[in-house]
Each structure stands twice: as structure tokens, then as C-alpha cells.
Write an enzyme that holds these catalytic residues in place. Structure first.
Site, PDB file in Angstrom:
ATOM      1  N   ARG A  62      49.512  32.917  30.384  1.00 12.20           N
ATOM      2  CA  ARG A  62      50.752  33.453  29.623  1.00 12.20           C
ATOM      3  C   ARG A  62      51.747  32.176  29.609  1.00 12.20           C
ATOM      4  NH1 ARG A  62      48.213  37.195  32.247  1.00 12.20           N
ATOM      5  NH2 ARG A  62      47.574  38.993  30.921  1.00 12.20           N
ATOM      6  N   GLN A 127      42.451  36.177  41.254  1.00  5.19           N
ATOM      7  CA  GLN A 127      42.310  36.621  39.848  1.00  5.19           C
ATOM      8  C   GLN A 127      41.282  35.626  39.171  1.00  5.19           C
ATOM      9  OE1 GLN A 127      46.141  38.756  38.314  1.00  5.19           O
ATOM     10  NE2 GLN A 127      46.730  37.256  39.742  1.00  5.19           N
ATOM     11  N   VAL A 129      38.560  33.097  37.793  1.00  6.92           N
ATOM     12  CA  VAL A 129      37.025  33.512  37.860  1.00  6.92           C
ATOM     13  C   VAL A 129      36.334  32.068  37.760  1.00  6.92           C
ATOM     14  CG1 VAL A 129      37.505  35.436  36.483  1.00  6.92           C
ATOM     15  CG2 VAL A 129      37.338  33.244  35.189  1.00  6.92           C
ATOM     16  N   ASP A 130      37.197  30.962  38.138  1.00 12.78           N
ATOM     17  CA  ASP A 130      36.549  29.493  38.018  1.00 12.78           C
ATOM     18  C   ASP A 130      35.899  29.153  39.468  1.00 12.78           C
ATOM     19  OD1 ASP A 130      38.619  28.900  39.997  1.00 12.78           O
ATOM     20  OD2 ASP A 130      40.084  28.643  38.158  1.00 12.78           O
ATOM     21  N   HIS A 145      38.834  39.525  39.580  1.00 15.44           N
ATOM     22  CA  HIS A 145      38.139  39.370  38.192  1.00 15.44           C
ATOM     23  C   HIS A 145      36.883  38.989  37.891  1.00 15.44           C
ATOM     24  CE1 HIS A 145      42.602  39.877  36.721  1.00 15.44           C
ATOM     25  NE2 HIS A 145      42.327  40.877  37.569  1.00 15.44           N
ATOM     26  N   CYS A 174      15.832  43.097  26.585  1.00 20.84           N
ATOM     27  CA  CYS A 174      16.133  44.530  25.818  1.00 20.84           C
ATOM     28  C   CYS A 174      17.066  44.039  24.625  1.00 20.84           C
ATOM     29  CB  CYS A 174      17.095  45.156  26.814  1.00 20.84           C
ATOM     30  SG  CYS A 174      18.618  44.559  27.039  1.00 20.84           S
ATOM     31  N   SER A 213      51.433  35.482  37.154  1.00 18.66           N
ATOM     32  CA  SER A 213      52.689  36.408  36.489  1.00 18.66           C
ATOM     33  C   SER A 213      52.991  37.443  37.084  1.00 18.66           C
ATOM     34  CB  SER A 213      52.445  36.213  35.053  1.00 18.66           C
ATOM     35  OG  SER A 213      51.247  36.912  34.547  1.00 18.66           O
TER      36      SER A 213
HETATM   37  P1  OAD Z   1      49.338  33.802  34.107  1.00 15.81           P
HETATM   38  O1  OAD Z   1      48.971  32.882  33.038  1.00 15.81           O
HETATM   39  O2  OAD Z   1      49.676  35.144  33.436  1.00 15.81           O
HETATM   40  O3  OAD Z   1      50.222  33.372  34.938  1.00 15.81           O
HETATM   41  C1  OAD Z   1      50.325  32.053  35.781  1.00 15.81           C
HETATM   42  C2  OAD Z   1      51.612  31.854  36.396  1.00 15.81           C
HETATM   43  O4  OAD Z   1      51.217  30.798  37.107  1.00 15.81           O
HETATM   44  C3  OAD Z   1      52.692  31.730  35.175  1.00 15.81           C
HETATM   45  O5  OAD Z   1      53.871  32.433  35.983  1.00 15.81           O
HETATM   46  C4  OAD Z   1      52.929  30.163  35.423  1.00 15.81           C
HETATM   47  O6  OAD Z   1      54.457  29.768  35.332  1.00 15.81           O
HETATM   48  C5  OAD Z   1      52.460  29.712  36.888  1.00 15.81           C
HETATM   49  N1  OAD Z   1      52.048  28.597  37.014  1.00 15.81           N
HETATM   50  C6  OAD Z   1      51.242  27.562  36.304  1.00 15.81           C
HETATM   51  N2  OAD Z   1      51.091  26.496  36.635  1.00 15.81           N
HETATM   52  C7  OAD Z   1      51.400  26.314  37.748  1.00 15.81           C
HETATM   53  C8  OAD Z   1      51.391  25.621  39.028  1.00 15.81           C
HETATM   54  N3  OAD Z   1      50.819  24.434  38.979  1.00 15.81           N
HETATM   55  N4  OAD Z   1      51.798  25.913  40.293  1.00 15.81           N
HETATM   56  C9  OAD Z   1      52.351  27.396  40.489  1.00 15.81           C
HETATM   57  N5  OAD Z   1      52.719  27.978  39.163  1.00 15.81           N
HETATM   58  C10 OAD Z   1      51.907  27.976  38.281  1.00 15.81           C
HETATM   59  O7  OAD Z   1      47.759  34.065  34.974  1.00 15.81           O
HETATM   60  P2  OAD Z   1      47.568  35.300  36.041  1.00 15.81           P
HETATM   61  O8  OAD Z   1      48.690  35.790  36.474  1.00 15.81           O
HETATM   62  O9  OAD Z   1      46.642  34.724  36.741  1.00 15.81           O
HETATM   63  O10 OAD Z   1      42.537  38.236  33.496  1.00 15.81           O
HETATM   64  O11 OAD Z   1      46.934  36.321  35.035  1.00 15.81           O
HETATM   65  C11 OAD Z   1      46.402  37.441  35.354  1.00 15.81           C
HETATM   66  C12 OAD Z   1      45.273  37.790  34.497  1.00 15.81           C
HETATM   67  O12 OAD Z   1      45.582  38.051  33.034  1.00 15.81           O
HETATM   68  C13 OAD Z   1      43.993  36.898  34.654  1.00 15.81           C
HETATM   69  O13 OAD Z   1      43.186  36.962  35.627  1.00 15.81           O
HETATM   70  C14 OAD Z   1      43.169  37.206  33.380  1.00 15.81           C
HETATM   71  C15 OAD Z   1      44.709  37.181  32.296  1.00 15.81           C
HETATM   72  O14 OAD Z   1      44.267  38.192  31.507  1.00 15.81           O
HETATM   73  C16 OAD Z   1      41.393  38.763  32.678  1.00 15.81           C
HETATM   74  O15 OAD Z   1      41.189  38.108  31.952  1.00 15.81           O
HETATM   75  C17 OAD Z   1      40.790  40.108  33.207  1.00 15.81           C
END
Ligand code: OAD
Length: 265
Positions: A62, A127, A129-130, A145, A174, A213
Site C-alpha cells: 500500500r 503476514q 509470504v516470502d 498468510h 486432475c 499498515s
Molecule cells: P502494507 O503495504 O499494507 O503496509 C506496509 C507498511 O510498512 C506501510 O505502512 C509502510 O509505510 C511500511 N513500510 C514500508 N517499508 C518499511 C520499512 N523499510 N520499515 C518500516 N516500515 C515500512 O503491507 P501489509 O500491512 O503487510 O495480504 O499488508 C497486509 C496484507 O495485505 C498482506 O499480507 C497482503 C496484502 O494484501 C494478502 O495478500 C492476503
């Protein structure tokens, strides 16, 4: 992280440990607070999101350069996408799998693995998946995830190798559609992993949330389960509903390196 003071002060051999800590308390108060919380906690859980891996070269979702800025997740990351628009689904995940070639954990991942060995943290719920936490040596990892490093048939669940997913459309047994073992929107989280993460956060007296986020349910509910202290490490403000006890604004890798230096004074 804002530069509140010259970090090199910590390696000044003319200063005692007490003087260095006193300096750090003035210049980087939230880091010293977090170090004290880590040292006094008996059960600490780290909860990570995509921001934990951006410094390894994997985009988050995001931010400005995140996946969801150019692609609508409903078109590629849902059960509906898999079933109704398979070529888009497949192309998206093949691109993400390819983007992981030559990607390695960064020093922050290794620091968390070291802290687990030293009993400073007890578990990582992620969260991501890497697989980078596991690759860096962390043992108790709850991948909420799933994993993008392994694959199966969506229909019969037969496991397939990465090269099969990358080169073929359908299951040789299948004829079902092939997919990575990630949780898609519309699917429930793996219950054993969820239960373990839930229980460990419930019993934690410190939860450190790094690089997420907190926009995605149900993981965004986890920090509120603890009766202990909560800390957020993130580059941006997390628009939010959750009142963290300590907020460290900064990049995961840099913050973890600094914390580690303070711990080793
Ligand atoms: P997001 O992309 O929503 O949030 C990542 C957060 O990390 C943001 O607030 C960025 O500002 C912050 N960020 C980026 N780089 C950073 C760094 N070097 N140090 C500290 N903060 C940093 O990603 P997630 O919250 O992980 O799910 O997203 C949750 C889920 O949404 C994922 O697992 C995925 C996605 O859709 C599925 O696909 C089911």
C-alpha cells in the site's frame, strides 16, 4: 528515523556505557524505551508485515511503490480471480515469484533470529509470504498468510514444484488450477497458525509490530489481544485505531540495527 544525534557517539571509546545510554536516552528516547521493554519482558512476540521486507527489495502493498497502487487486489488475489480470471491471477503470482529470485534476508531479519536464540523474543507472527524470517534462521514463525515459496493444485491439493507453477496451467492429475500456498482474499487463515499466533500474543507481555499498515483483517486485530505493552516500528504513520505504547518512526532494518547496538553496549 529522525537524526536526533550522531549515532557514532555509541562507538566513542572515551565514553562509558552509562554515558552512552544517557546520551541515547536524550537523543533516541523511544529506542531506549523499547530496549528496556525488551529486557524486562519475559514473553515477546514480533508481528511483521510487508515493510519488514522492503529493504530486501520486495515491494509492499500500500505504499507509493506497493503492488496495490497499480493492481486491483480483487482482480488478482481473490478466490474469484483464481476461478474466473486465471490468466491474470497466474501472471500476477508468477511475477511475484520471479521477483523473489536472488532476494535475501537483510540484517534486520538476522537480528530477530539472533534475539530468538538469545531468548529476547519468543515468536514471530508474519503476514509475509516470502519466507525471509525462516531463511534468516528464526525458528518459531507463524506465517499467517501462507507461503509463496510452495504450490499446490487448487482443486485436489496435490503439491507441485515451483517450476510446474511457473510453466504450466493445470494439475497433471486432475486438471485443476495451480496456485501458490498463499491465503487469498476470501479464504480463511490456516487455523493452526492463527491459533498459535493468537495464543502467543495473548500471553505476551510485549508485542512489537513492524512494517504493516494494519489494514487487513483479521491480523489487524492481533495487537489488541495482549495485556502487555505494544510498540509500532514503521516508516509512516499507521492511520489508526490502535493506541501503541511506543511508536518508533523509522525503517525496520535501521531501527533493528540500532536497537541491537544498544542491547550490546
Ligand atoms: P502494507 O503495504 O499494507 O503496509 C506496509 C507498511 O510498512 C506501510 O505502512 C509502510 O509505510 C511500511 N513500510 C514500508 N517499508 C518499511 C520499512 N523499510 N520499515 C518500516 N516500515 C515500512 O503491507 P501489509 O500491512 O503487510 O495480504 O499488508 C497486509 C496484507 O495485505 C498482506 O499480507 C497482503 C496484502 O494484501 C494478502 O495478500 C492476503
Amino acid at each position: 528515523m529522525e537524526h536526533n544525534g550522531d549515532w557514532k557517539t555509541l562507538s566513542n571509546e572515551a565514553l562509558t556505557k552509562e554515558e552512552k545510554l544517557k546520551w541515547a536516552k536524550v537523543c533516541y528516547p523511544e529506542l531506549v524505551q523499547l530496549v528496556q521493554l525488551l529486557q524486562s519482558s519475559t514473553y515477546t512476540v514480533v508481528l511483521t508485515g510487508a515493510g519488514m521486507s522492503t529493504e530486501s527489495g520486495i515491494p509492499d502493498f500500500r505504499s507509493q511503490s506497493g503492488w496495490w497502487k497499480n493492481i486491483d487486489p480483487r482482480k488478482v488475489a481473490t478466490v474469484d480471480a483464481l476461478e474466473e480470471h486465471y490468466s491474470l491471477f497466474q501472471e500476477f503470482y508468477q511475477t511475484r515469484v520471479k521477483a523473489l529470485e536472488n532476494i535475501e534476508p537483510h540484517i534486520g531479519h538476522y537480528i530477530l533470529a539472533k534475539w530468538e536464540k538469545k531468548n529476547l523474543i519468543q515468536a514471530i507472527a508474519t503476514q509475509n509470504v516470502d519466507g525471509l524470517h525462516q531463511k534468516s534462521g528464526s525458528k518459531t514463525v507463524y506465517p499467517l498468510h501462507g507461503s509463496i515459496r510452495s504450490f499446490r493444485c487448487h482443486h485436489c491439493d496435490q503439491a507441485v514444484k515451483e517450476e510446474v507453477f511457473m510453466n504450466e496451467d493445470s494439475c497433471s492429475i486432475c486438471g485443476g488450477k495451480l496456485r501458490p500456498n498463499v491465503v487469498l482474499f476470501g479464504e480463511t487463515l490456516p487455523s493452526d497458525v492463527w491459533d498459535s499466533a493468537y495464543q502467543s500474543i495473548e500471553q505476551a507481555d510485549l508485542v512489537i509490530v513492524i512494517g504493516t499498515s494494519l489494514e487487513v483483517y483479521p491480523v489487524n486485530e492481533l495487537p489488541s489481544l495482549t495485556k502487555g505493552k505494544t510498540v509500532l516500528v514503521n516508516v509512516d504513520e499507521v492511520s489508526g485505531f490502535y493506541p501503541f505504547d511506543v511508536i518508533v518512526k523509522g525503517k525496520a532494518k535501521e531501527v533493528l540495527e540500532k536497537l541491537n547496538e544498544l542491547l550490546e553496549l
